[in-house]
Design an enzyme around this catalytic site. Structure first.
Site, PDB file in Angstrom:
ATOM      1  N   ASP A  79       0.840  -1.197   0.000  1.00  0.00           N
ATOM      2  CA  ASP A  79       0.000   0.000   0.000  1.00  0.00           C
ATOM      3  C   ASP A  79       0.880   1.253   0.000  1.00  0.00           C
ATOM      4  O   ASP A  79       1.984   1.251   0.552  1.00  0.00           O
ATOM      5  CB  ASP A  79      -0.904   0.026   1.231  1.00  0.00           C
ATOM      6  CG  ASP A  79      -2.051  -0.974   1.143  1.00  0.00           C
ATOM      7  OD1 ASP A  79      -2.292  -1.509   0.045  1.00  0.00           O
ATOM      8  OD2 ASP A  79      -2.700  -1.202   2.185  1.00  0.00           O
ATOM      9  N   CYS A  80       0.368   2.311  -0.588  1.00  0.00           N
ATOM     10  CA  CYS A  80       1.112   3.561  -0.685  1.00  0.00           C
ATOM     11  C   CYS A  80       1.678   3.998   0.657  1.00  0.00           C
ATOM     12  O   CYS A  80       2.841   4.409   0.753  1.00  0.00           O
ATOM     13  CB  CYS A  80       0.194   4.645  -1.247  1.00  0.00           C
ATOM     14  SG  CYS A  80       0.956   6.277  -1.387  1.00  0.00           S
TER      15      CYS A  80
END
Length: 232
Positions: A79-80
């Site tokens: 995830d970012c």
């Protein structure tokens, strides 16, 4: 330990999921390992693994890596807002091999997280299916009827004040799995702008870090492990 009850973890839908401002960190690539078949990097929090759909989200880890190593190929994602260990392939054969490591659950990952509140039990397992909350994408939710199986082991490392530090070991790879499962325990990950937005201002980032990755090397077949300590 029995899995927690889905009825007790039903999510209250927010009136709005705010769009995040994408301001990725700068700095050189942090290469943990490199050979003819694989490249292992440390991904900083706030940087997408692959390009986003919007024009202002094309800067990402794979594009930066390919600027320096033209043959780099994506294998999996973080995830970012998650930092930590991530692996890329350098050939199509290696990419296919590593993809099977993840798909067949031969790849083993651990994460470090800081949770809201004090977990009184020292360890346990969350076994709850996860599916998309279609009305509020990208939010995911516990979905006993339509969700896909998802299993996460957790172990308490430390308790301080009103938070708990844990090591998480996912046995499946569902989107937002660790974030949804910790929320299901009643202890969301601190700094999560989707599942615990009230904690974001005090922490600035999601307190989730991919600490280790272990899998078989696509060339030698031997098991290799990579590690990066949590920055928090």
């Amino acid at each position: 330990m029995p899995a927690c009850c889905p009825k007790a973890t039903r999510l209250h839908k927010p009136s709005l999921i705010p769009d995040f401002a994408y301001d990725p960190p700068t700095g050189p690539l942090s290469i943990l390992h490199e050979d003819d078949a694989i490249i292992v990097l440390y991904k900083p929090a706030g940087l997408l693994t692959v390009p986003g759909k919007l024009a202002n989200r094309q800067d990402c880890l794979i594009s930066r890596l390919q600027a320096a190593r033209w043959d780099a190929l994506t294998v999996h994602r973080l995830d970012c807002d998650t930092s930590g260990v991530i692996i890329f392939a350098r050939t199509k054969q290696a990419q296919g091999f590593l993809g099977q490591e993840f798909e067949q659950r031969r790849a083993e990952k651990t994460y470090i997280a800081r949770l809201k509140g004090r977990l009184e039990t020292d360890n346990g397992t969350v076994d709850l299916p996860i599916g998309s909350d279609w009305d509020y994408r990208p939010r995911q939710k516990v979905d006993p009827e339509h969700g896909r199986p998802a299993v996460t082991d957790w172990q308490v490392l430390d308790r301080a004040g009103d938070e708990t530090r844990v090591r998480l070991t996912p046995h499946t790879g569902r989107s937002h799995q660790l974030r949804v499962h910790m929320l299901a325990l009643g202890h969301p990950i601190l700094g999560d702008q989707i599942y615990a937005p009230e904690t974001r201002a005090d922490h600035g980032r999601l307190m989730l870090h991919a600490e280790s990755l272990s899998l078989h090397h696509p060339t030698t077949g031997k098991r290799v492990s990579f590690f990066a300590p949590a920055p928090f």
